[in-house]
Write an enzyme that holds these catalytic residues in place. Structure first.
Site, PDB file in Angstrom:
ATOM      1  NE  ARG A 117     -44.031   2.531 -30.866  1.00  0.00           N
ATOM      2  CZ  ARG A 117     -42.807   2.111 -31.157  1.00  0.00           C
ATOM      3  NH1 ARG A 117     -42.024   2.880 -31.908  1.00  0.00           N
ATOM      4  NH2 ARG A 117     -42.363   0.959 -30.723  1.00  0.00           N
ATOM      5  CG  HIS A 134     -45.416   2.855 -25.918  1.00  0.00           C
ATOM      6  ND1 HIS A 134     -44.338   2.036 -26.197  1.00  0.00           N
ATOM      7  CD2 HIS A 134     -46.344   2.566 -26.858  1.00  0.00           C
ATOM      8  CE1 HIS A 134     -44.605   1.293 -27.254  1.00  0.00           C
ATOM      9  NE2 HIS A 134     -45.823   1.608 -27.681  1.00  0.00           N
ATOM     10  CG  ASN A 185     -41.089   1.960 -24.016  1.00  0.00           C
ATOM     11  OD1 ASN A 185     -42.077   1.959 -24.748  1.00  0.00           O
ATOM     12  ND2 ASN A 185     -41.165   1.829 -22.708  1.00  0.00           N
ATOM     13  CG  HIS A 231     -50.941   1.038 -35.813  1.00  0.00           C
ATOM     14  ND1 HIS A 231     -51.030  -0.305 -35.547  1.00  0.00           N
ATOM     15  CD2 HIS A 231     -50.223   1.569 -34.798  1.00  0.00           C
ATOM     16  CE1 HIS A 231     -50.402  -0.582 -34.422  1.00  0.00           C
ATOM     17  NE2 HIS A 231     -49.899   0.547 -33.946  1.00  0.00           N
TER      18      HIS A 231
END
Length: 335
Positions: free
Chosen positions: A60, A64, A92, A192
């Protein structure tokens, strides 16, 4: 027809490699820091064993970072008196500390072995790949030679990271702006299959969803009731695994879950009903190899997005701070 599709694929692939990206290669540190990959492998294995959520957190963190201005480790920079950094933007704040820690540990070990050589951006890219393989995911090549950004700003984040309440149109368009097509988007969201989400990200699906249904009718009723119990106290810290069946294993179960109404986030479950994404979900649910190949290709593509080389960036001594205080914001490549 097959020849035409192959030509289109080759053209799009070749178009990906800009002059800047061509400077990257898998052997970049072979002479300057030959222990690079061995050191990272040791660090990530130890961290994953100690904290099993590290792989999901690093994946992740990588995504990001890359989606906002490119893969330049700008997300690793801490806020200071000059500017609020990306990592303090609301979306975040839930990034796990384990993910930042594993990169920091790898950077410290590499600075001892070959000081001033390896960028934080390259560490993040390789550590993420290695952690994915540790939990059962595919191995893919990571081209190296990225430089770290000179700055990081919270204002650059909004509009670049998908949120659970966004429509499929919005998400598809957001990925398209990064030169990622629908097939690649569905593959990347398959990340995910590991990790978890907090109740605040899916609570609206569980309580007073509509005048005719207490919870989102696209959800499996038993699953929805279990989540209602979990999130009933509205505690921000409560979370559920994104993949309720095999939460610690990188596999294609995430897509199988969507077919059964076991998608945790609204944006995830929507992929099984949208005609643009449904056939891809069904393919990945049926064929894990197809998912792994698509995911590997998409991750390689993301890892090259707006990379900085040469004087466009630097090799930070610490991943959470730039090398000098006199930062020129204009050197931050626009998102």
């Amino acid at each position: 027809m097959a020849l035409q599709l192959l030509s289109i694929f080759l053209f799009s692939t070749l178009a990906l490699f800009s002059l800047t990206e061509s400077k990257l290669n898998v052997e970049y540190y072979n002479k300057t820091c030959p222990q690079f990959e061995t050191i990272i492998q040791r660090i990530v294995v130890d961290k994953q064993l100690a904290s099993p959520t590290t792989a999901a957190g690093a994946l992740r963190l990588f995504f990001h970072d890359c989606m906002v201005g490119g893969c330049d480790a700008s997300l690793l920079i801490s806020s200071n008196s000059f500017a609020a950094a990306e990592r303090d933007e609301e979306i975040n704040l839930s990034l796990p500390g384990d993910a930042f820690d594993v990169i920091s540990r790898a950077k410290t070990a590499l600075e001892l072995q070959c000081p001033g050589i390896v960028s934080c951006a390259d560490i993040l890219a390789v550590a993420t790949r290695d952690l994915i393989t540790i939990v059962g995911g595919p191995f893919y090549k990571v081209r190296l030679g990225r430089k770290d950004s000179f700055a990081s700003f919270t204002k650059d984040v909004e509009g670049h990271i998908a949120r659970p309440n966004m429509t499929m149109d919005t998400i598809i368009n957001m990925f398209a702006l990064k030169n990622l097509n629908v097939h690649e988007m569905v593959a990347l969201v398959g990340a995910h299959t590991i990790g978890f989400s907090h109740c605040s990200e899916f609570r609206k699906r569980l309580f007073k969803f509509s005048q005719t249904s207490e919870f989102d009718p696209s959800m499996n009723p038993t699953y929805a009731k279990a989540l209602q119990e979990l999130c009933s106290n509205n505690t921000k810290d409560m979370a559920a695994f994104n993949d309720v069946m095999t939460p610690g294993k990188f596999d294609n179960m995430y897509y199988i879950n969507l077919q059964k109404g076991l998608g945790l986030l609204a944006s995830d479950q929507a992929m099984i009903s949208d005609q643009r994404t449904k056939p891809i979900v069904e393919l990945f649910a049926k064929d894990q190899d197809a998912f792994f190949k698509a995911f590997s290709h998409a991750m390689e593509k993301v890892s090259l997005y707006k990379v900085k080389t040469g004087k466009m960036g630097e090799v930070r001594r610490r991943c959470d701070a730039v090398n000098r205080l006199e930062v020129n914001p204009s050197k931050k490549i626009a998102s």
